[in-house]
Scaffold this active site. Structure first.
Site, PDB file in Angstrom:
ATOM      1  N   LYS A 194     -31.505  29.949  16.104  1.00 13.26           N
ATOM      2  CA  LYS A 194     -32.394  30.841  15.358  1.00 13.26           C
ATOM      3  C   LYS A 194     -31.860  32.278  15.409  1.00 13.26           C
ATOM      4  CE  LYS A 194     -36.582  28.063  16.109  1.00 13.26           C
ATOM      5  NZ  LYS A 194     -37.968  28.045  16.666  1.00 13.26           N
ATOM      6  N   ARG A 202     -32.935  17.663  22.197  1.00 11.75           N
ATOM      7  CA  ARG A 202     -34.276  18.191  22.524  1.00 11.75           C
ATOM      8  C   ARG A 202     -34.347  18.531  24.010  1.00 11.75           C
ATOM      9  NH1 ARG A 202     -38.174  19.875  18.868  1.00 11.75           N
ATOM     10  NH2 ARG A 202     -39.796  19.364  20.365  1.00 11.75           N
ATOM     11  N   THR A 236     -40.944  23.879  23.803  1.00 12.35           N
ATOM     12  CA  THR A 236     -41.143  24.917  22.785  1.00 12.35           C
ATOM     13  C   THR A 236     -41.442  26.285  23.401  1.00 12.35           C
ATOM     14  OG1 THR A 236     -42.114  23.197  21.389  1.00 12.35           O
ATOM     15  CG2 THR A 236     -42.499  25.483  20.726  1.00 12.35           C
ATOM     16  N   ARG A 274     -33.800  27.057  26.341  1.00 15.62           N
ATOM     17  CA  ARG A 274     -34.993  27.913  26.291  1.00 15.62           C
ATOM     18  C   ARG A 274     -35.420  28.368  27.687  1.00 15.62           C
ATOM     19  NH1 ARG A 274     -38.103  24.082  21.886  1.00 15.62           N
ATOM     20  NH2 ARG A 274     -37.403  25.111  19.980  1.00 15.62           N
ATOM     21  N   ASN A 315     -37.635  31.427  20.451  1.00 15.96           N
ATOM     22  CA  ASN A 315     -37.178  30.436  21.445  1.00 15.96           C
ATOM     23  C   ASN A 315     -35.790  29.875  21.130  1.00 15.96           C
ATOM     24  OD1 ASN A 315     -37.977  28.961  19.270  1.00 15.96           O
ATOM     25  ND2 ASN A 315     -39.535  27.774  20.329  1.00 15.96           N
ATOM     26  N   HIS A 356     -33.808  25.555  17.051  1.00 14.97           N
ATOM     27  CA  HIS A 356     -34.631  24.493  16.474  1.00 14.97           C
ATOM     28  C   HIS A 356     -33.851  23.195  16.639  1.00 14.97           C
ATOM     29  CE1 HIS A 356     -36.717  21.887  13.686  1.00 14.97           C
ATOM     30  NE2 HIS A 356     -35.521  21.539  13.261  1.00 14.97           N
TER      31      HIS A 356
END
Ligand code: ADP
Length: 196
Positions: A14, A123, A129, A140, A160, A163
Protein backbone atom coordinates in the site's frame (compact mmCIF):
# COMPACT_ATOMS: atom_id res chain seq x y z
CA UNK A 1 -8.03 -26.66 -7.32
CA UNK A 2 -4.34 -26.09 -8.17
CA UNK A 3 -1.61 -28.22 -6.53
CA UNK A 4 -0.57 -26.50 -3.29
CA UNK A 5 2.80 -25.51 -4.76
CA UNK A 6 1.11 -23.89 -7.77
CA UNK A 7 -1.30 -21.78 -5.78
CA UNK A 8 -1.18 -18.09 -6.63
CA UNK A 9 -2.12 -15.07 -4.57
CA UNK A 10 -2.23 -11.31 -4.99
CA UNK A 11 -0.18 -9.01 -2.77
CA UNK A 12 -0.07 -5.23 -2.87
CA UNK A 13 2.27 -2.87 -1.00
CA UNK A 14 0.00 0.00 0.00
CA UNK A 15 1.10 3.66 -0.31
CA UNK A 16 2.37 3.74 3.31
CA UNK A 17 4.68 0.79 2.54
CA UNK A 18 6.06 2.57 -0.53
CA UNK A 19 6.44 5.89 1.33
CA UNK A 20 8.30 4.19 4.15
CA UNK A 21 10.73 2.42 1.81
CA UNK A 22 9.53 -1.04 2.76
CA UNK A 23 9.02 -2.49 -0.73
CA UNK A 24 12.28 -4.42 -0.66
CA UNK A 25 11.74 -5.66 2.88
CA UNK A 26 8.26 -6.94 2.03
CA UNK A 27 9.48 -8.72 -1.11
CA UNK A 28 12.40 -10.15 0.85
CA UNK A 29 10.07 -11.68 3.41
CA UNK A 30 8.01 -13.32 0.67
CA UNK A 31 11.02 -14.67 -1.21
CA UNK A 32 12.73 -15.80 1.97
CA UNK A 33 9.86 -18.17 2.47
CA UNK A 34 10.45 -19.85 -0.90
CA UNK A 35 7.46 -18.16 -2.37
CA UNK A 36 7.99 -17.03 -5.94
CA UNK A 37 7.15 -13.58 -7.36
CA UNK A 38 5.76 -14.19 -10.85
CA UNK A 39 4.49 -10.66 -11.63
CA UNK A 40 5.50 -7.29 -10.23
CA UNK A 41 4.87 -3.60 -10.98
CA UNK A 42 4.62 -0.18 -9.36
CA UNK A 43 1.42 1.58 -10.40
CA UNK A 44 -0.73 4.61 -9.56
CA UNK A 45 -4.26 3.35 -10.24
CA UNK A 46 -7.35 5.54 -10.53
CA UNK A 47 -10.01 5.73 -7.84
CA UNK A 48 -12.31 3.78 -10.16
CA UNK A 49 -9.73 1.00 -10.35
CA UNK A 50 -9.55 0.73 -6.55
CA UNK A 51 -13.33 0.91 -6.39
CA UNK A 52 -13.39 -2.22 -8.57
CA UNK A 53 -10.77 -3.92 -6.42
CA UNK A 54 -12.54 -3.66 -3.06
CA UNK A 55 -15.74 -5.69 -2.76
CA UNK A 56 -19.09 -3.97 -3.21
CA UNK A 57 -20.89 -6.83 -1.52
CA UNK A 58 -23.20 -5.33 1.18
CA UNK A 59 -22.10 -8.02 3.67
CA UNK A 60 -18.40 -7.05 3.25
CA UNK A 61 -19.23 -3.35 3.58
CA UNK A 62 -21.38 -3.96 6.66
CA UNK A 63 -18.52 -5.98 8.22
CA UNK A 64 -16.20 -2.96 7.76
CA UNK A 65 -18.84 -0.85 9.53
CA UNK A 66 -19.18 -3.38 12.37
CA UNK A 67 -15.42 -3.42 12.95
CA UNK A 68 -15.34 0.36 13.08
CA UNK A 69 -18.30 0.49 15.45
CA UNK A 70 -16.61 -2.07 17.69
CA UNK A 71 -13.55 0.20 17.89
CA UNK A 72 -15.67 3.19 18.84
CA UNK A 73 -17.40 1.15 21.55
CA UNK A 74 -14.16 -0.33 22.87
CA UNK A 75 -12.58 3.08 23.39
CA UNK A 76 -15.75 4.83 24.48
CA UNK A 77 -16.15 7.11 21.46
CA UNK A 78 -19.61 8.11 20.37
CA UNK A 79 -20.08 6.90 16.78
CA UNK A 80 -23.33 8.84 16.37
CA UNK A 81 -21.60 12.07 17.38
CA UNK A 82 -18.42 11.46 15.36
CA UNK A 83 -19.91 9.92 12.23
CA UNK A 84 -23.55 10.90 12.39
CA UNK A 85 -24.74 7.29 12.54
CA UNK A 86 -24.46 4.11 14.57
CA UNK A 87 -25.62 1.77 11.81
CA UNK A 88 -22.86 -0.57 10.50
CA UNK A 89 -24.45 -0.57 7.04
CA UNK A 90 -24.03 3.24 6.96
CA UNK A 91 -20.58 3.33 8.58
CA UNK A 92 -19.25 0.62 6.19
CA UNK A 93 -19.49 2.81 3.05
CA UNK A 94 -17.74 5.66 4.91
CA UNK A 95 -14.82 3.39 5.81
CA UNK A 96 -14.71 2.02 2.27
CA UNK A 97 -14.34 5.61 1.04
CA UNK A 98 -11.56 6.31 3.54
CA UNK A 99 -9.87 3.20 2.20
CA UNK A 100 -10.13 4.45 -1.40
CA UNK A 101 -8.68 7.84 -0.33
CA UNK A 102 -5.79 6.08 1.38
CA UNK A 103 -5.02 3.83 -1.58
CA UNK A 104 -4.93 6.94 -3.78
CA UNK A 105 -2.34 8.68 -1.59
CA UNK A 106 0.66 7.42 -3.59
CA UNK A 107 1.92 4.65 -5.85
CA UNK A 108 1.41 1.02 -4.88
CA UNK A 109 3.35 -2.11 -5.79
CA UNK A 110 1.27 -5.01 -7.05
CA UNK A 111 2.51 -8.56 -7.33
CA UNK A 112 1.50 -12.16 -7.81
CA UNK A 113 3.05 -14.68 -5.49
CA UNK A 114 3.14 -18.39 -6.26
CA UNK A 115 3.98 -21.27 -3.98
CA UNK A 116 2.81 -23.79 -1.41
CA UNK A 117 -0.51 -22.59 0.00
CA UNK A 118 0.43 -19.10 -1.19
CA UNK A 119 -2.87 -17.50 -0.10
CA UNK A 120 -2.61 -18.58 3.55
CA UNK A 121 1.17 -18.17 3.64
CA UNK A 122 1.07 -14.57 2.44
CA UNK A 123 -1.79 -13.72 4.84
CA UNK A 124 0.31 -15.21 7.62
CA UNK A 125 3.41 -13.23 6.62
CA UNK A 126 1.24 -10.09 6.45
CA UNK A 127 -0.33 -10.50 9.90
CA UNK A 128 -3.69 -9.37 11.30
CA UNK A 129 -5.47 -6.36 9.82
CA UNK A 130 -5.03 -4.23 12.93
CA UNK A 131 -1.37 -3.45 13.69
CA UNK A 132 -2.10 -3.49 17.43
CA UNK A 133 -2.96 -7.19 17.33
CA UNK A 134 -0.70 -8.27 14.44
CA UNK A 135 1.88 -10.77 15.70
CA UNK A 136 5.53 -9.80 15.95
CA UNK A 137 7.41 -11.35 13.03
CA UNK A 138 4.69 -10.38 10.56
CA UNK A 139 4.96 -7.40 8.21
CA UNK A 140 2.17 -5.53 9.98
CA UNK A 141 3.34 -6.60 13.45
CA UNK A 142 6.91 -5.50 12.87
CA UNK A 143 6.47 -2.30 10.89
CA UNK A 144 3.03 -0.73 11.34
CA UNK A 145 2.11 1.44 14.27
CA UNK A 146 -1.38 2.56 13.36
CA UNK A 147 -4.56 1.81 15.30
CA UNK A 148 -8.20 1.70 14.33
CA UNK A 149 -9.03 4.14 17.13
CA UNK A 150 -6.59 6.75 15.86
CA UNK A 151 -7.50 6.15 12.22
CA UNK A 152 -11.24 6.33 12.81
CA UNK A 153 -11.04 9.55 14.78
CA UNK A 154 -9.12 11.05 11.85
CA UNK A 155 -11.69 9.58 9.45
CA UNK A 156 -9.19 7.54 7.53
CA UNK A 157 -8.32 3.90 6.85
CA UNK A 158 -5.86 1.99 8.99
CA UNK A 159 -2.37 2.21 7.51
CA UNK A 160 -1.22 -1.40 7.53
CA UNK A 161 1.32 -1.59 4.68
CA UNK A 162 -0.08 -4.44 2.59
CA UNK A 163 -3.15 -5.96 1.05
CA UNK A 164 -3.22 -9.73 0.58
CA UNK A 165 -6.01 -11.89 -0.87
CA UNK A 166 -7.96 -13.74 1.78
CA UNK A 167 -9.23 -16.77 -0.18
CA UNK A 168 -8.34 -18.59 -3.39
CA UNK A 169 -11.47 -17.18 -5.06
CA UNK A 170 -10.50 -13.64 -4.07
CA UNK A 171 -6.94 -14.30 -5.28
CA UNK A 172 -8.01 -15.46 -8.73
CA UNK A 173 -10.36 -12.49 -9.09
CA UNK A 174 -7.66 -10.01 -7.99
CA UNK A 175 -4.95 -11.58 -10.18
CA UNK A 176 -7.03 -11.19 -13.32
CA UNK A 177 -8.23 -7.75 -12.19
CA UNK A 178 -4.67 -6.40 -11.81
CA UNK A 179 -2.66 -8.32 -14.43
CA UNK A 180 -2.98 -9.40 -18.04
CA UNK A 181 -1.77 -12.95 -18.86
CA UNK A 182 1.33 -11.63 -20.69
CA UNK A 183 2.45 -9.85 -17.49
CA UNK A 184 2.56 -13.12 -15.58
CA UNK A 185 5.81 -15.10 -15.79
CA UNK A 186 6.85 -18.68 -15.41
CA UNK A 187 10.26 -19.81 -14.15
CA UNK A 188 11.86 -22.20 -11.69
CA UNK A 189 13.78 -21.05 -8.66
CA UNK A 190 17.04 -22.95 -8.17
CA UNK A 191 15.90 -24.05 -4.72
CA UNK A 192 12.56 -25.46 -5.91
CA UNK A 193 13.84 -29.02 -6.38
CA UNK A 194 15.51 -28.90 -2.98
CA UNK A 195 12.57 -27.67 -0.99
CA UNK A 196 9.55 -29.32 -2.57
P1 ADP B 1 -7.50 -7.06 5.37
O1 ADP B 1 -6.76 -5.96 4.63
O2 ADP B 1 -6.65 -7.62 6.50
O3 ADP B 1 -8.05 -8.13 4.47
P2 ADP B 1 -10.21 -5.97 5.62
O4 ADP B 1 -10.54 -6.62 4.31
O5 ADP B 1 -11.12 -6.22 6.78
O6 ADP B 1 -8.74 -6.35 6.09
O7 ADP B 1 -10.15 -4.40 5.43
C1 ADP B 1 -9.57 -3.81 4.31
C2 ADP B 1 -8.71 -2.63 4.74
O8 ADP B 1 -9.56 -1.60 5.25
C3 ADP B 1 -7.73 -2.90 5.87
O9 ADP B 1 -6.51 -3.49 5.42
C4 ADP B 1 -7.54 -1.53 6.48
O10 ADP B 1 -6.60 -0.76 5.72
C5 ADP B 1 -8.91 -0.91 6.29
N1 ADP B 1 -9.78 -1.07 7.47
C6 ADP B 1 -10.38 -2.20 7.87
N2 ADP B 1 -11.13 -1.99 8.96
C7 ADP B 1 -10.99 -0.69 9.27
C8 ADP B 1 -11.50 0.17 10.29
N3 ADP B 1 -12.29 -0.27 11.26
N4 ADP B 1 -11.14 1.47 10.27
C9 ADP B 1 -10.34 1.96 9.32
N5 ADP B 1 -9.81 1.20 8.33
C10 ADP B 1 -10.13 -0.09 8.30
Amino acid sequence: MPMPQEEKTFLMVKPDGVHRGLVGEIIRRVEQRNLKIIALAMVTPSREKFDGHYPKDPAWIKRLGEKTLATYQKYGYDAAQELGTEKPEEIGPLVRNWLLDFMMSGPVVKMIVQGVHAVDMVRKISGSTMPSVAEMGTIRGDFSVDSAASANRDRRAVHNLVHASETQEEASHEISFWFTPDEIHSYKRTDEQLTL
